[in-house]
Structure formats: structure tokens, C-alpha cells
Motif scaffolding. Sequence first.
Motif, PDB file in Angstrom:
ATOM      1  N   LEU A  96       0.812  -1.222   0.000  1.00  0.00           N
ATOM      2  CA  LEU A  96       0.000   0.000   0.000  1.00  0.00           C
ATOM      3  C   LEU A  96       0.843   1.268   0.000  1.00  0.00           C
ATOM      4  CD1 LEU A  96      -2.793  -0.904   2.594  1.00  0.00           C
ATOM      5  CD2 LEU A  96      -2.786  -1.235   0.121  1.00  0.00           C
ATOM      6  N   GLY A  97       2.089   1.169   0.445  1.00  0.00           N
ATOM      7  CA  GLY A  97       2.911   2.373   0.585  1.00  0.00           C
ATOM      8  C   GLY A  97       2.483   3.196   1.789  1.00  0.00           C
ATOM      9  N   ILE A  98       1.952   2.522   2.816  1.00  0.00           N
ATOM     10  CA  ILE A  98       1.521   3.228   4.022  1.00  0.00           C
ATOM     11  C   ILE A  98       2.105   2.537   5.248  1.00  0.00           C
ATOM     12  CG2 ILE A  98      -0.472   3.921   5.413  1.00  0.00           C
ATOM     13  CD1 ILE A  98      -2.051   4.240   2.968  1.00  0.00           C
ATOM     14  N   LYS A  99       2.752   3.320   6.118  1.00  0.00           N
ATOM     15  CA  LYS A  99       3.477   2.728   7.236  1.00  0.00           C
ATOM     16  C   LYS A  99       2.761   2.860   8.577  1.00  0.00           C
ATOM     17  CE  LYS A  99       8.063   3.621   5.239  1.00  0.00           C
ATOM     18  NZ  LYS A  99       9.272   4.445   5.328  1.00  0.00           N
ATOM     19  N   THR A 100       2.093   3.998   8.805  1.00  0.00           N
ATOM     20  CA  THR A 100       1.571   4.237  10.151  1.00  0.00           C
ATOM     21  C   THR A 100       0.175   3.644  10.327  1.00  0.00           C
ATOM     22  OG1 THR A 100       0.514   6.321   9.548  1.00  0.00           O
ATOM     23  CG2 THR A 100       2.800   6.444  10.249  1.00  0.00           C
ATOM     24  N   GLY A 142      -2.471   5.970   9.100  1.00  0.00           N
ATOM     25  CA  GLY A 142      -2.531   5.942   7.641  1.00  0.00           C
ATOM     26  C   GLY A 142      -3.259   4.708   7.131  1.00  0.00           C
ATOM     27  N   ILE A 200      -6.969   5.127   7.561  1.00  0.00           N
ATOM     28  CA  ILE A 200      -7.574   5.929   6.501  1.00  0.00           C
ATOM     29  C   ILE A 200      -7.803   5.071   5.257  1.00  0.00           C
ATOM     30  CG2 ILE A 200      -7.148   7.808   4.869  1.00  0.00           C
ATOM     31  CD1 ILE A 200      -6.012   9.435   6.992  1.00  0.00           C
ATOM     32  N   LEU A 254     -11.402   4.441   3.589  1.00  0.00           N
ATOM     33  CA  LEU A 254     -11.642   4.914   2.215  1.00  0.00           C
ATOM     34  C   LEU A 254     -12.033   3.770   1.292  1.00  0.00           C
ATOM     35  CD1 LEU A 254      -8.845   7.574   1.546  1.00  0.00           C
ATOM     36  CD2 LEU A 254     -11.189   7.878   2.338  1.00  0.00           C
ATOM     37  N   VAL A 307     -16.150   4.337   9.949  1.00  0.00           N
ATOM     38  CA  VAL A 307     -15.570   5.268  10.911  1.00  0.00           C
ATOM     39  C   VAL A 307     -15.927   4.852  12.342  1.00  0.00           C
ATOM     40  CG1 VAL A 307     -15.481   7.682  11.646  1.00  0.00           C
ATOM     41  CG2 VAL A 307     -15.680   7.116   9.235  1.00  0.00           C
ATOM     42  N   LYS A 367     -16.266  12.347   4.075  1.00  0.00           N
ATOM     43  CA  LYS A 367     -15.544  11.617   5.117  1.00  0.00           C
ATOM     44  C   LYS A 367     -14.056  11.590   4.787  1.00  0.00           C
ATOM     45  CE  LYS A 367     -16.140   7.197   4.987  1.00  0.00           C
ATOM     46  NZ  LYS A 367     -16.919   5.973   4.817  1.00  0.00           N
ATOM     47  N   GLU A 368     -13.750  11.381   3.489  1.00  0.00           N
ATOM     48  CA  GLU A 368     -12.354  11.316   3.071  1.00  0.00           C
ATOM     49  C   GLU A 368     -11.618  12.601   3.418  1.00  0.00           C
ATOM     50  OE1 GLU A 368     -11.224   9.795  -0.906  1.00  0.00           O
ATOM     51  OE2 GLU A 368     -10.202  11.709  -1.188  1.00  0.00           O
ATOM     52  N   LEU A 417     -10.969  12.861   7.127  1.00  0.00           N
ATOM     53  CA  LEU A 417      -9.932  11.941   7.593  1.00  0.00           C
ATOM     54  C   LEU A 417      -8.541  12.442   7.211  1.00  0.00           C
ATOM     55  CD1 LEU A 417     -11.530   8.510   6.657  1.00  0.00           C
ATOM     56  CD2 LEU A 417     -10.849   9.213   8.955  1.00  0.00           C
ATOM     57  N   ILE A 418      -8.418  12.892   5.965  1.00  0.00           N
ATOM     58  CA  ILE A 418      -7.105  13.350   5.512  1.00  0.00           C
ATOM     59  C   ILE A 418      -6.700  14.616   6.258  1.00  0.00           C
ATOM     60  CG2 ILE A 418      -5.747  14.126   3.521  1.00  0.00           C
ATOM     61  CD1 ILE A 418      -7.399  12.281   1.779  1.00  0.00           C
ATOM     62  N   PHE A 433      -5.452  13.590   9.618  1.00  0.00           N
ATOM     63  CA  PHE A 433      -4.129  12.985   9.485  1.00  0.00           C
ATOM     64  C   PHE A 433      -3.055  14.060   9.309  1.00  0.00           C
ATOM     65  CE2 PHE A 433      -0.777  10.622   7.201  1.00  0.00           C
ATOM     66  CZ  PHE A 433      -0.669   9.519   8.024  1.00  0.00           C
ATOM     67  N   GLU A 446      -2.409  15.814  12.567  1.00  0.00           N
ATOM     68  CA  GLU A 446      -1.609  14.964  13.458  1.00  0.00           C
ATOM     69  C   GLU A 446      -0.134  15.064  13.073  1.00  0.00           C
ATOM     70  OE1 GLU A 446      -4.962  11.456  14.007  1.00  0.00           O
ATOM     71  OE2 GLU A 446      -2.988  10.918  13.233  1.00  0.00           O
ATOM     72  N   GLU A 467       7.513   8.910   8.912  1.00  0.00           N
ATOM     73  CA  GLU A 467       6.562   7.890   8.470  1.00  0.00           C
ATOM     74  C   GLU A 467       5.218   8.474   8.045  1.00  0.00           C
ATOM     75  OE1 GLU A 467       6.341   4.742  11.354  1.00  0.00           O
ATOM     76  OE2 GLU A 467       8.123   3.806  10.461  1.00  0.00           O
ATOM     77  N   LYS A 468       4.695   9.385   8.843  1.00  0.00           N
ATOM     78  CA  LYS A 468       3.409   9.984   8.487  1.00  0.00           C
ATOM     79  C   LYS A 468       3.528  10.788   7.202  1.00  0.00           C
ATOM     80  CE  LYS A 468       0.252  10.233  12.337  1.00  0.00           C
ATOM     81  NZ  LYS A 468       0.919   9.968  13.630  1.00  0.00           N
ATOM     82  N   TYR A 508       5.544  10.156   4.734  1.00  0.00           N
ATOM     83  CA  TYR A 508       5.556   9.143   3.669  1.00  0.00           C
ATOM     84  C   TYR A 508       4.120   8.692   3.349  1.00  0.00           C
ATOM     85  CZ  TYR A 508       6.648   4.505   1.680  1.00  0.00           C
ATOM     86  OH  TYR A 508       6.720   3.391   0.894  1.00  0.00           O
ATOM     87  N   ASP A 509       3.361   8.442   4.410  1.00  0.00           N
ATOM     88  CA  ASP A 509       1.977   7.989   4.217  1.00  0.00           C
ATOM     89  C   ASP A 509       1.134   9.056   3.517  1.00  0.00           C
ATOM     90  OD1 ASP A 509       2.759   5.770   5.524  1.00  0.00           O
ATOM     91  OD2 ASP A 509       1.430   6.000   7.257  1.00  0.00           O
ATOM     92  N   ASN A 566       1.667   9.118  -0.130  1.00  0.00           N
ATOM     93  CA  ASN A 566       1.028   8.014  -0.852  1.00  0.00           C
ATOM     94  C   ASN A 566      -0.491   8.101  -0.832  1.00  0.00           C
ATOM     95  OD1 ASN A 566       2.892   6.464  -2.207  1.00  0.00           O
ATOM     96  ND2 ASN A 566       3.610   5.512  -0.317  1.00  0.00           N
ATOM     97  N   ILE A 567      -1.041   8.609   0.268  1.00  0.00           N
ATOM     98  CA  ILE A 567      -2.501   8.776   0.301  1.00  0.00           C
ATOM     99  C   ILE A 567      -2.907   9.740  -0.817  1.00  0.00           C
ATOM    100  CG2 ILE A 567      -4.410   9.785   1.629  1.00  0.00           C
ATOM    101  CD1 ILE A 567      -3.056   8.565   4.155  1.00  0.00           C
ATOM    102  N   LYS A 599      -1.890   7.935  -4.329  1.00  0.00           N
ATOM    103  CA  LYS A 599      -2.537   6.688  -4.724  1.00  0.00           C
ATOM    104  C   LYS A 599      -4.027   6.604  -4.412  1.00  0.00           C
ATOM    105  CE  LYS A 599      -0.106   2.814  -4.063  1.00  0.00           C
ATOM    106  NZ  LYS A 599       0.731   1.809  -3.337  1.00  0.00           N
ATOM    107  N   TYR A 600      -4.459   7.212  -3.321  1.00  0.00           N
ATOM    108  CA  TYR A 600      -5.790   6.843  -2.843  1.00  0.00           C
ATOM    109  C   TYR A 600      -6.838   7.953  -2.814  1.00  0.00           C
ATOM    110  CZ  TYR A 600      -2.994   2.852  -1.536  1.00  0.00           C
ATOM    111  OH  TYR A 600      -2.139   1.786  -1.580  1.00  0.00           O
TER     112      TYR A 600
END
Lengths: 188, 237
Positions: free
Chosen positions: A164-168, A171, A174, A178, A184, B113-114, B117-118, B121, B124, B174-175, B177-178, B181-182, B185-186
Motif C-alpha cells: 500500500l505504501g503506508i506505514k503508520t 494511515g 484511513i 476509504l 468510521v 468523510k475522506e 480523515l485526511i 491525518f 496529526e 513515516e506519516k 511518507y503515508d 502516498n494517500i 494513490k488513494y
Amino acid sequence: MLKNQHIAIVTDNGVVALGLEALLYEYATLTGVLHFTTAIELRKSTQHFGLAFIDSNIYVASANQISTKNKILLLHQAPDESGNSLLPSLYMHCPQELLVKQLEALLPIFDKATQDNGKSDLSDREREVLVLVAKGMINKEIADQLSISLHTVITHRKNITSKLGIKTISGLTIYAILNGLITVDEVE
Amino acid sequence: MLLITPDTKLADALNSNYLLIPVVNRFGIALGFGDKSVEEICRGRGINVEFFTTILNVFSHENYFPQARMLNFDALALVQYLERTHEYYRSLLLPQLERHFNLLMESASEKSKEVLLIEKFFNEYKNELLLHLKREDQATFPYIKAIYHKQNLEDMARRYSIKKFEAEHNNIDEKLYDLKNILIKYAHNGYDEHLRNTVIFDLFRLEKDLTDHTHIENNILTPIVEKMEQALFGSNA
């Protein structure tokens, strides 16, 4: 890169073959490099090659001898032959650092690991683990819940992160929301 | 990319890697210096030339890290550089990222919702980074400055040590990086694509800068301070 694979070098220029071999050992973890001076020798070899470096002149002269199953990288002596080759090519008439740069750019194309990354869909088990991670469970709880070992949970988590490329954890949560894996409300 | 020496024209160095521009600013150098060499610019401003060129090269070349030479750097100059870097994150890069990020979220076709959430994040992450910077600004750097000037040594040794810094110095990438990618990619809530690119570019820049910053803190600052501690407090410090 090219881990544990055999490499073929097909050229009638011994200096090129030796030089390329030395460079390859420096930049890739290989099992072995085999030298051939003609396309026919390559065809007769029973070895499977992860990649074959073939002199462009030999390739042009005896393309029909070369199996299409081979992953081929052409060796060009001079830059002006370059123009219309569809195959990945290494231009040898240049200083060493440029040669290294070319190799660094080309070798990942043939790397199996790089190609496997394309398959990023999670397995069913990975999806189950992801849901439990997103719900806030620690690895031990996940192992108990799914009746698998802690070690297996950790392996799944590593794979999930790399796919996924997600570490935390937040993350991953989410991602899970999604993609409709959890709601939720299940998180809070 | 150009390996920078004291003779290099600073303008050439910046043309070869524009990401060096904010690094140069951190040394108090404003652009518009014509064809002056690195050495000329440093001399006029009282900047140590070797320190300056090394920092620029470390930033530009992934495998360039002359640790032995860097261990002789002046701890105070290093701390000042790191403090300015923090200031750059806090007052420029992070606010810019936040401004772009907010615009991106506002550009979403609906406050879904997306988006919520983002946003959560992102906040944070921002708070984590700010807290990280604050801890270093309020504990680590003052400690190093105090032992550098040999002030309140006993008190300092009781309250802090570079070992504590090492133990606390967590990964803050790490966050980041996430988040990248969020967004790559998403996230698919009808965002303005240009704004999305802008935010992703900001994130890559921040990530690159933070990576080098952490690298310098862990592999240069920490051993230098350890050496100072040993000289001051003996081996049991």
C-alpha cells in the motif's frame, strides 16, 4: 538487483566483456556471469539467464538465433547506432561514471522484485489483518484473533505496508475506511 | 550534480541544484550575489567555508558524507545551522504546505468523510513535527550551547545528556511518507489536480530536507556532543 540470477554477455570484444562483468559485480548481486562470443553459443547454453547483454552488431546479424524469451539489453559501441532500437540499450563509449549511471537506470527494469511490486492487491488474509490493525489491535491480539503466529502477523504487516505504501497505523486506518473495509464508527 | 568547492561560483551551484537555495538562505545569504565564488561570499559574512561547502555537498549528493572531517566541526556553528533549519520549517515550509493543503481540501467536490480523515491525518502530522522541533529547540540545543560555553555544567549534566536525545529522537518521516502516498494513490474526491501536485511537491521537498537534517543530527551532532561530554564529565556521563 538481479539477485541470484545468471547474466550472459555476448560480444566478441573481450575487453568489453571483462569490463562489464567487473562493473556488474560491483553494482548487482549476481550468481554468475557467462561470456559468449556469438549468438549461437548463447542459444546452445542450457543456463537460464536473468538478463543477456548482447553486442548490437551480433544482435542485428543473428537476431533469428536469439530466443525471444531472453531479456535483452543491447550493447552499443558508438552512440550514433542508437536511433531506432526498441530494446533497452547501454552505450559503452563513455566515461565510467556515465556507464554506471546507465546501468543504475537500466538494471531495475529487469529486476524481478521491482516487477512483482506491480501486483499490489492485498490477499484475503492481509485484508483481515489490515482491518484488525485499523481497529486498533496490537500484533499479539491479531495473532490470537486469527489463530496465527505473531511472526506471521508481522510478515503480513510488512507486506501490507509495502503493497500500500503506508506505514503508520493512522494511515492504514484511513486506507481501510476509504476502501470500505471498515466504517468510521468501528475505529472509535 | 556539481561537487561544490570554495572556488565554485555559488550561482553555478544553485543552478545545478535549486533545492540548495533555501539551504543557502539559512546561512543568512540572500540571492543577488552575482558571480562571486563560495569562498568570497563566506568570507564577507564570517561563515566557515569548509562547513558551508560540506553542508551543501551533503545536501546535494546522496553518498557524500565525509564523517571524519565533519566530526571536527564547531558544535556551536552546527547548532546554529540546525536552529535556522527549524526556523525555516516552522515559519516558511510548513505554513506554505498548510496553506496549499487547506486550499486542496477546499477544492474537494464535497466535504466528505475522506476530506475529514485526511485533514485529521495532516494535523496529526503537523503537530508531531512541531512538537519534535520544539523539544530540540527547548532541551537539546540549549543544553549543547550551555556545555559549549561551560555554563552550569553540573546542573546541565543532571538534567540532560545527548544519550537522552538519541533515545527520544524518533522518526518523524513515516506519516509524511503515508501522506504522500494517500495523495498520490488513494485520495479521489474530485480535488483540483494542480493543487494536489503542489501539495505533493511540498511534501517531497520537506521530506528531502528533513532526511538530511536528521542525518546530520544523528551522525554528526550526536558524536560531536558525546566527545564534548566525555571531555567535560568523564566517561560515565
